[in-house]
Design a protein around this motif. Structure first.
Motif, PDB file in Angstrom:
ATOM      1  N   UNK A  73       0.815  -1.220   0.000  1.00  0.00           N
ATOM      2  CA  UNK A  73       0.000   0.000   0.000  1.00  0.00           C
ATOM      3  C   UNK A  73       0.848   1.269   0.000  1.00  0.00           C
ATOM      4  N   UNK A  74       0.234   2.360  -0.434  1.00  0.00           N
ATOM      5  CA  UNK A  74       0.904   3.659  -0.468  1.00  0.00           C
ATOM      6  C   UNK A  74       0.750   4.367   0.877  1.00  0.00           C
ATOM      7  N   UNK A  75       1.757   5.173   1.211  1.00  0.00           N
ATOM      8  CA  UNK A  75       1.746   5.929   2.471  1.00  0.00           C
ATOM      9  C   UNK A  75       1.096   7.298   2.327  1.00  0.00           C
ATOM     10  N   UNK A  76       0.961   7.774   1.100  1.00  0.00           N
ATOM     11  CA  UNK A  76       0.320   9.060   0.824  1.00  0.00           C
ATOM     12  C   UNK A  76      -0.164   9.025  -0.617  1.00  0.00           C
ATOM     13  N   UNK A  77      -1.257   9.723  -0.897  1.00  0.00           N
ATOM     14  CA  UNK A  77      -1.807   9.753  -2.252  1.00  0.00           C
ATOM     15  C   UNK A  77      -2.054  11.191  -2.683  1.00  0.00           C
ATOM     16  N   UNK A  78      -1.780  11.448  -3.949  1.00  0.00           N
ATOM     17  CA  UNK A  78      -2.055  12.752  -4.552  1.00  0.00           C
ATOM     18  C   UNK A  78      -3.107  12.571  -5.646  1.00  0.00           C
ATOM     19  N   UNK A  79      -4.095  13.440  -5.634  1.00  0.00           N
ATOM     20  CA  UNK A  79      -5.122  13.442  -6.669  1.00  0.00           C
ATOM     21  C   UNK A  79      -4.772  14.560  -7.645  1.00  0.00           C
ATOM     22  N   UNK A  80      -4.399  14.164  -8.863  1.00  0.00           N
ATOM     23  CA  UNK A  80      -3.907  15.128  -9.852  1.00  0.00           C
ATOM     24  C   UNK A  80      -4.688  15.016 -11.161  1.00  0.00           C
ATOM     25  N   UNK A  81      -6.000  14.837 -11.045  1.00  0.00           N
ATOM     26  CA  UNK A  81      -6.870  14.751 -12.213  1.00  0.00           C
ATOM     27  C   UNK A  81      -7.696  16.029 -12.311  1.00  0.00           C
ATOM     28  N   UNK A  82      -8.512  16.143 -13.350  1.00  0.00           N
ATOM     29  CA  UNK A  82      -9.391  17.291 -13.489  1.00  0.00           C
ATOM     30  C   UNK A  82     -10.427  17.289 -12.363  1.00  0.00           C
ATOM     31  N   UNK A  83     -10.913  18.468 -12.026  1.00  0.00           N
ATOM     32  CA  UNK A  83     -11.830  18.606 -10.891  1.00  0.00           C
ATOM     33  C   UNK A  83     -13.059  17.724 -11.023  1.00  0.00           C
ATOM     34  N   UNK A  84     -13.564  17.565 -12.240  1.00  0.00           N
ATOM     35  CA  UNK A  84     -14.781  16.760 -12.410  1.00  0.00           C
ATOM     36  C   UNK A  84     -14.533  15.270 -12.225  1.00  0.00           C
ATOM     37  N   UNK A  85     -13.274  14.858 -12.103  1.00  0.00           N
ATOM     38  CA  UNK A  85     -12.927  13.459 -11.868  1.00  0.00           C
ATOM     39  C   UNK A  85     -12.492  13.194 -10.420  1.00  0.00           C
ATOM     40  N   UNK A  86     -12.660  14.165  -9.549  1.00  0.00           N
ATOM     41  CA  UNK A  86     -12.125  14.081  -8.184  1.00  0.00           C
ATOM     42  C   UNK A  86     -12.652  12.884  -7.399  1.00  0.00           C
ATOM     43  N   UNK A 111     -11.283  21.529  -4.150  1.00  0.00           N
ATOM     44  CA  UNK A 111     -11.812  20.171  -4.152  1.00  0.00           C
ATOM     45  C   UNK A 111     -11.595  19.420  -2.838  1.00  0.00           C
ATOM     46  N   UNK A 112     -11.087  20.094  -1.814  1.00  0.00           N
ATOM     47  CA  UNK A 112     -10.790  19.408  -0.555  1.00  0.00           C
ATOM     48  C   UNK A 112     -12.023  18.743   0.050  1.00  0.00           C
ATOM     49  N   UNK A 113     -13.162  19.429  -0.016  1.00  0.00           N
ATOM     50  CA  UNK A 113     -14.382  18.842   0.539  1.00  0.00           C
ATOM     51  C   UNK A 113     -14.826  17.629  -0.273  1.00  0.00           C
ATOM     52  N   UNK A 114     -14.585  17.643  -1.580  1.00  0.00           N
ATOM     53  CA  UNK A 114     -14.934  16.483  -2.410  1.00  0.00           C
ATOM     54  C   UNK A 114     -14.052  15.291  -2.053  1.00  0.00           C
ATOM     55  N   UNK A 115     -12.769  15.554  -1.850  1.00  0.00           N
ATOM     56  CA  UNK A 115     -11.859  14.484  -1.426  1.00  0.00           C
ATOM     57  C   UNK A 115     -12.275  13.968  -0.059  1.00  0.00           C
ATOM     58  N   UNK A 116     -12.559  14.886   0.850  1.00  0.00           N
ATOM     59  CA  UNK A 116     -12.926  14.504   2.216  1.00  0.00           C
ATOM     60  C   UNK A 116     -14.220  13.695   2.259  1.00  0.00           C
ATOM     61  N   UNK A 117     -15.156  13.979   1.358  1.00  0.00           N
ATOM     62  CA  UNK A 117     -16.420  13.247   1.333  1.00  0.00           C
ATOM     63  C   UNK A 117     -16.209  11.788   0.992  1.00  0.00           C
ATOM     64  N   UNK A 118     -15.113  11.491   0.301  1.00  0.00           N
ATOM     65  CA  UNK A 118     -14.809  10.114  -0.087  1.00  0.00           C
ATOM     66  C   UNK A 118     -13.786   9.479   0.846  1.00  0.00           C
ATOM     67  N   UNK A 119     -12.716  10.203   1.127  1.00  0.00           N
ATOM     68  CA  UNK A 119     -11.611   9.646   1.917  1.00  0.00           C
ATOM     69  C   UNK A 119     -11.785   9.838   3.414  1.00  0.00           C
ATOM     70  N   UNK A 120     -12.616  10.795   3.808  1.00  0.00           N
ATOM     71  CA  UNK A 120     -12.742  11.137   5.219  1.00  0.00           C
ATOM     72  C   UNK A 120     -12.005  12.430   5.506  1.00  0.00           C
ATOM     73  N   UNK A 121     -12.620  13.281   6.288  1.00  0.00           N
ATOM     74  CA  UNK A 121     -12.024  14.586   6.574  1.00  0.00           C
ATOM     75  C   UNK A 121     -10.728  14.455   7.368  1.00  0.00           C
ATOM     76  N   UNK A 122     -10.646  13.430   8.215  1.00  0.00           N
ATOM     77  CA  UNK A 122      -9.479  13.282   9.081  1.00  0.00           C
ATOM     78  C   UNK A 122      -8.214  12.925   8.306  1.00  0.00           C
ATOM     79  N   UNK A 123      -8.343  12.392   7.086  1.00  0.00           N
ATOM     80  CA  UNK A 123      -7.140  12.022   6.337  1.00  0.00           C
ATOM     81  C   UNK A 123      -6.902  12.921   5.132  1.00  0.00           C
TER      82      UNK A 123
END
Length: 341
Positions: A73-86, A111-123
């Motif tokens: 597994x990865x220790x950190x992930x970066x989301x580097x796609x277009x906003x509509x693919x978040x 897009x932080x709230x979009x990421x948080x809605x999927x991954x969780x705000x704490x991470x």
């Protein structure tokens, strides 16, 4: 310690980050949806052209369907796609992360709230990207700017944490990075830049520097920026410097005060922009869908919610929607905006 890094999206920003971290000795995997890009990186390495040099990183790139074969597994992930693919990009990488591994958006827009809605705000950790970059052919990314700062890292709640400090140090291998306790204000600062530069470049075909130096385009940009910062102020944001100027200067200039002062600042900042094309212009030139609804459209939406008029941002969105996908950039596209100034 972030030893293994997963990046979803190997275009201009994801490629620059992944390539430079690979050269710094990190175990990086680029997950990309452009087959030719993945194959070019596999066969020739990832070519990185910067103003000062040209590098080739022995980067690891995989197709989306190959992610299923990842065992460590990865220790950190970066989301580097277009906003509509978040959302789907975040969901894609989640099963391949260590427990609690942070996820960062290095995209345009907020897009932080979009990421948080999927991954969780704490991470979810914020990462504001200020470097200029391009990807015009498979396996080759370009760094187009010479700005002194490349990234701003911050926790969503504004706290200073050890992981945010570690990520800041990590990003220092790509470009100079700093820790911020004002993530949302900094986000709106970057949003203002995106709304001014990306939208007008996409419509006209002008580059990053040109939209700040051509008088009639710059005047429109000032109005777009002023609306953005009025909305931000209504939302209680402490917006950081924009092109090296306080956000209040854009509002003053839009209302006819201190115009020359702002123009000098914008002209000066254009010198560090290089010959780059903003990402939205790159999308237009490639005949792709743009992020306009997540940039100027986002400002217009928040303007409606807060009661702040945003006629220039509204008009930008209307023009893009009217032109549709696959239009050719032309300075005549902004004539309705120029007429409004």
């Amino acid at each position: 310690m972030f030893k293994r890094i997963g990046i979803v999206g190997a275009g201009a920003i994801g490629g620059n980050i992944g390539g430079m971290l690979t050269l710094a000795g990190y175990d990086v995997t680029l997950v990309d949806m452009w087959p030719e890009n993945v194959e070019a990186i596999r066969h020739n390495g990832l070519k990185i052209t910067r103003p000062q040099d040209e590098l080739t990183a022995p980067a690891r790139a995989i197709h989306i369907h190959e992610l299923q074969y990842i065992e460590q597994p990865f220790d950190v992930a970066f989301i580097a796609v277009k906003s509509y693919d978040t959302e789907w990009a975040t969901a894609l990488i989640l099963p391949y992360l260590t427990p609690g591994a942070p996820v960062l958006s290095v995209q345009n827009a907020i897009n932080d709230d979009r990421v948080a809605a999927v991954a969780g705000r704490e991470r979810t950790v914020g990462c504001i990207t200020t470097i200029g970059a391009g990807c015009y052919e498979p396996g080759h990314v370009v760094r187009t700017d010479s700005y002194p700062l490349g990234f701003k890292i911050g926790e969503l709640d504004g706290s200073e944490t050890e992981r945010a400090q570690e990520i800041t140090a990590l990003m220092g291998h790509v470009a100079d990075a700093k820790l911020t306790t004002n993530l949302w204000g900094e986000r709106w600062s970057k949003l203002g830049v995106n709304c001014m530069t990306n939208s007008l470049a996409g419509l006209t075909g002008y580059g990053t520097a040109q939209v700040r130096t051509i008088p009639e385009v710059r005047r429109v940009a000032v109005q777009i920026g002023a609306e953005t910062f009025r909305v931000a102020a209504k939302l209680g944001m402490e917006v950081g410097l924009v092109y090296g100027a306080e956000s209040s200067l854009y509002i003053d200039a839009a209302e006819g005060r201190r115009v020359e002062e702002l123009e000098l600042v914008m002209m000066g900042q254009a010198n560090g922009a290089g010959n780059g094309k903003p990402s939205l212009l790159q999308d237009v030139l490639k005949g792709r869908r743009t992020e306009i609804d997540y940039l100027n459209g986002y400002v217009a939406e928040k303007g409606r919610e807060t009661g702040i008029p945003t006629p220039f941002n509204n008009c930008v969105v209307e023009i893009f929607h009217r032109l549709g996908i696959g239009f050719k950039p032309d300075p005549r596209h902004i004539e309705p905006l120029v007429a409004m100034v």
